[in-house]
Scaffold this active site. Structure first.
Site: not given
Ligand code: TA6
Length: 296
Positions: A65, A91, A161, A206, A265
């Protein structure tokens, strides 16, 4: 793998996961083989630029994370495959450290992921080769190269990301996307008209900005600095902050941590997905640069 230069060490990191530790003249960085995941980039004399959650998991089954997760070969949920992992398998996969070398004041690290029994059994069963090249220095450059090794064409989505550390997201703004239409994911799939000013944060954000190759700049007033992200081979930019409720809903994200991060991103998703014929390749690069806050 060729021998590593003294500036690069392959060590055991958090959760026992292998990590590449880089000490370049102008910066340090950490890259986990799990996900080819940049977990840290700290230019000399500066605060960390890449944000990492204190609650992040470090295990073979979870995505880290924070840092720079590589979303590939799909972004978000995989349509028609509710069982498939969010943001693809890259990932969650162990990448191979191919090589590393010094290049002037910078250090280059290259990692690779190719199709396996597991990926060929996934919601995206194609033969491919993905190479991730990280150049660590006063700037951080990250390049994802994808080659179609299959006998048929394929389409994929991709995202670097990037989680950026900010002093306070409530006094942070992102410029470079003015006037660019975007999909506001919390409210629906249809693109909304672009806004005249920079992105400001007053709640869950988002957004998927389509058909934009623009450089973006994160103006972090509370942190006294700005972070710019320039890019090549990318037509989509995603901006995300989970705010209060979503931060609380994520077990690997501290309840109050949402104030100290923003994701900007570098992507190709939705209408900007990439189609490759056999033997064709595609390259996407993001470059991060940090500087003192200039007066507006
Ligand atoms: O990039 C934004 C996003 O797609 C959000 O919708 C949120 O879900 C974030 O990514 C994090 O995603 P994750 O799967 O890492 O919890």
């Amino acid at each position: 793998m060729s021998t590593l230069p003294p500036s690069v060490r392959l060590e055991t990191g958090r959760g026992g996961l292998p990590v590449v530790r880089v000490t370049a003249p102008a910066a340090t960085a950490e890259i986990y083989l799990h996900g080819a995941h940049v977990a840290s980039w700290v230019p000399l004399g500066r605060q960390p630029v890449v944000w990492l959650s204190a609650a992040s998991r470090f295990d073979a089954d979870s995505a880290i994370r924070g840092g720079v997760p590589i979303c590939f070969p799909w972004f978000g949920a995989r349509a028609g495959h509710p069982e498939a992992p969010q943001h693809g398998f890259a990932r969650l996969s162990d990448w191979e450290l191919v090589e590393a070398h010094d290049q002037g004041d910078e250090v280059v690290v290259r990692l690779r992921l190719t199709d396996s029994d597991a990926t060929r059994a996934s919601a995206w069963p194609y033969m491919f080769s993905a190479t991730f090249t990280v150049v660590v220095g006063a700037q951080l450059s990250m390049t994802l190269d994808v080659i179609n090794r299959d006998t048929t064409e394929f389409t994929f989505e991709e995202a670097l990301h990037t989680y950026l550390a900010v002093g306070d997201v409530r006094s942070t703004e992102v410029s470079g996307l003015e006037g660019t239409p975007y999909v506001d994911r919390p409210t629906g799939p249809d693109p909304l008209p672009g806004e005249p000013g920079p992105v400001r944060f007053t709640g869950l954000t988002d957004r998927i900005y389509l058909a934009t190759t623009a450089r973006t700049t994160v103006r972090d007033v509370a942190g006294g600095r700005s972070i710019s992200i320039s890019k090549d081979g990318s037509d989509t930019t995603v901006v995300w902050n989970p705010w209060v409720d979503n931060a609380r809903a994520m077990a690997d994200f501290g309840d109050e941590e949402w104030t100290g991060m923003v994701c900007v991103e570098t992507c190709n998703v939705r209408d900007d997905s990439v189609l490759l014929e056999p033997d064709q390749s595609h390259t996407m690069t993001a470059r991060l640069e940090v500087s003192e806050l200039s007066t507006p």
